[in-house]
Scaffold this motif. Structure first.
Motif, PDB file in Angstrom:
ATOM      1  N   GLU A  31       0.832  -1.203   0.000  1.00 20.77           N
ATOM      2  CA  GLU A  31       0.000   0.000   0.000  1.00 20.77           C
ATOM      3  C   GLU A  31       0.869   1.257   0.000  1.00 20.77           C
ATOM      4  N   ASP A  75       0.691   4.021  -2.942  1.00 16.81           N
ATOM      5  CA  ASP A  75       0.392   5.431  -2.656  1.00 16.81           C
ATOM      6  C   ASP A  75       1.509   6.343  -3.168  1.00 16.81           C
ATOM      7  N   LEU A 126       2.356   6.014   6.064  1.00 12.56           N
ATOM      8  CA  LEU A 126       1.445   6.956   6.735  1.00 12.56           C
ATOM      9  C   LEU A 126       1.643   8.375   6.197  1.00 12.56           C
ATOM     10  N   LYS A 138      -0.134   8.615   2.910  1.00 16.87           N
ATOM     11  CA  LYS A 138      -1.589   8.750   3.129  1.00 16.87           C
ATOM     12  C   LYS A 138      -1.940  10.181   3.545  1.00 16.87           C
ATOM     13  N   TRP A 139      -1.110  10.747   4.386  1.00 14.82           N
ATOM     14  CA  TRP A 139      -1.321  12.134   4.828  1.00 14.82           C
ATOM     15  C   TRP A 139      -1.241  13.081   3.638  1.00 14.82           C
ATOM     16  N   LYS A 155      -1.834  12.411   0.546  1.00 19.54           N
ATOM     17  CA  LYS A 155      -3.008  12.230  -0.301  1.00 19.54           C
ATOM     18  C   LYS A 155      -4.270  12.802   0.331  1.00 19.54           C
ATOM     19  N   ALA A 156      -4.542  12.369   1.548  1.00 15.97           N
ATOM     20  CA  ALA A 156      -5.848  12.665   2.152  1.00 15.97           C
ATOM     21  C   ALA A 156      -5.877  14.022   2.844  1.00 15.97           C
TER      22      ALA A 156
END
Lengths: 367, 367
Positions: free
Chosen positions: B52, B56, B255, B258-259, B261-262
């Protein structure tokens, strides 16, 4: 949060007290307003963490002052390359004792790099179920060092003696030991070794950190054209900070050393616990009709206990039910199959008791 | 807990949301009863985390499918050795653009390993205050690759263009870029590069992890006798798991992705924030009589802003008062002195505002 018992061979269980402390100061180390991960490796705060970790490690293992302790990256596998490149720059040959997969990898990497190597002894004839006898070692006349694997993590084979290392001409040969999976499991006389190295992810800390303990007289023998980050002397001179070290792993290793000192009470106390854990489990295996372990009793690893079920068709059920019972990662290495329970320092005695109880129950129901 | 503003050049600030999530699952990852640090790198759980993270990263940076992404150890400095050993196995010469300390290290390491090298251009004549013009590059006829440092972390010098890479014979030359200190700071056209590499400890995650993005046609050219952990092809084939990777750093990098991206909304949004942060700080420096930055405007780094005080005797007071005001790690690199504010992705705009306010106040009181 429910913590379960983790028998993983590596990356492996860490002491819960260490993880809890890491959690509590993850965003704010001792009121400084930042995480250890966010600190410059050259800051006063981090240098203090690093130096304290080294001092605690030296104290625990009794590392003499004429040895350097390096905090590196790349795992034991990178040492397989770094060792001959550092130790054979002035000539001579690496001698290797072969007792399983990891020792073979160390030998093969030296060969890959173009070094001629000598096998001083091998347990291949007995299927790696007993280490070669101390008097069966044949050291070459040009031996620059003797390499061995103190504990074969996959085979579950552990040396019960420290190899003799003298050439025919009487010269003493530096002993180089891959101690990845049993370092800090009990006291050791470091002065018997030229180099001790260990990947952290069993008894030291998280993956991504490698400790190398090297005697001063072995520094400065590197081939001049090796990568600068391979040169033990450069690394030692820079306090393992030629470039940015794996700071967070170093900090966690320091917490593990503190735990060993304060919570466990040092390596003699750790040794006694480890002996007890292993003896219990081997006794349970030997007393059963379902489980068996092939290793000669005096060479059975205290750290990694491989065992097979009499009927391999039960493997799947065993692993599934063990997992459901909160006993994790008991599957053997993919190269050998069966089961493996790794009983590193951070695996508590209760975990072993729970495993033994589960194994007896499983045998009664399914054996 | 009080978090403070951290302008460290690396290891550097991480997003608070990332640290908070890491803290919350440090002892128990998603109800599995163990920490990510304690997982086998070959377990289903960790493999999912690793895959993942890679997916990402690929999505964020738009990495084409004919590139491998490697998660390695050793920092950018180990790449200084790995690159020529991988790319020059079939002959040819490394060409290097020199714009500061890191580019020089990359060149010197290749030389140390015995490789003949060519300097394609250098900003040394202007004191590394402006990158060489695009048309000033002289590529050697035997160029196997062109190496440059996209952002010099110490000098604060950043390329505002992607170098041209064609030999006199018309052959295209793979572009190799040390992107350690500005990777993920904004969008990039990866297809322009042969290799991109970056130490994690600025914009990716904690120290101890290195990302290498390598185009497929550059694999398989390594010298056969290099360490197996150096061989990009072996590493790619093994999914960066020839041996145990730095699992926890890999997870934390995931992580951070993800930060990005989101929470941030991707690299274009990140770029806009980074532009604003840097422009504000440079504007404040340029408007003051006390502070100055020597870099040509079009090459001023958005990530690392070095500045000096008109009167160096004020340095100590500046640093002490900044620290007391919750503005950490503003001291310049030991090789150049002065100040440096690193404004990586995880440094929030409020931190820059607070720094600017402090600088103005300090100037008024002490300037």
């Amino acid at each position: 949060m429910t913590r379960r018992y983790n028998f993983c061979a590596g990356p492996a269980a860490l002491p819960e007290a260490v993880l809890a402390r890491a959690r509590d100061e993850l965003l704010d180390y001792q009121g400084r307003g930042l995480s250890v991960m966010e600190m410059s490796h050259r800051s006063d705060e981090f240098v203090a963490i690093a130096e304290e970790a080294e001092a605690d490690f030296r104290e625990l293992l009794g590392v003499p002052s004429n040895y350097k302790v390096l905090f590196l990256q790349g795992g034991a596998s990178l040492q397989f390359a770094m060792l001959p490149m550092n130790l054979l720059g002035q000539g001579g040959r690496g001698n290797f004792i072969q007792t399983g997969i990891w020792g073979k990898k160390a030998l093969n990497e030296a060969k890959r790099l173009g070094f001629d190597c000598h096998v001083a002894a091998s347990s291949e004839p007995n299927g790696h179920t007993a280490v070669p006898a101390a008097d069966a070692l044949t050291i070459s006349d040009d031996a620059a060092y003797l390499h061995y694997t103190a504990n074969e993590t996959i085979g579950g084979l552990e040396f019960d003696y420290t190899p003799q290392v003298q050439r025919n001409d009487g010269a003493s040969v530096p002993l180089v030991c891959d101690m990845s999976s049993n370092i800090l499991s009990g006291p050791r006389d470091v002065s018997q070794f030229g180099v001790i190295y260990a990947g952290a992810q069993k008894n030291i800390g998280p993956a991504g950190l490698t400790l190398v303990v090297v005697r001063d007289d072995l520094l400065g023998n590197a081939q001049p054209t090796i990568p600068s980050l391979f040169d033990y002397q450069l690394l030692a001179e820079a306090g393992s900070m030629v470039n940015t070290p794996p700071t967070y792993a170093w900090y966690l290793a320091g917490l593990v050393f503190k735990w060993l000192k304060a919570d466990v009470g040092g390596l003699e106390a750790m040794d006694a616990i480890n002996q007890r854990k292993a003896q219990k489990l081997y006794a349970a295996i030997d007393a059963s009709d379902l489980y068996s372990n092939p290793i000669a009793r005096h060479n059975r690893s205290r750290m990694n206990v491989p065992f097979v079920l009499e009927d391999a068709r039960l493997d799947g059920a065993f692993l599934k039910e063990a997992d459901e019972a909160g006993l994790l990662n008991l599957k053997g290495h993919r190269s050998v199959g069966g089961m493996r329970a790794s009983l590193y320092n951070a695996v508590p005695e209760e975990a072993v008791d729970a495993l033994i109880a589960f194994m007896a129950d499983f045998e009664q129901r399914r054996g």
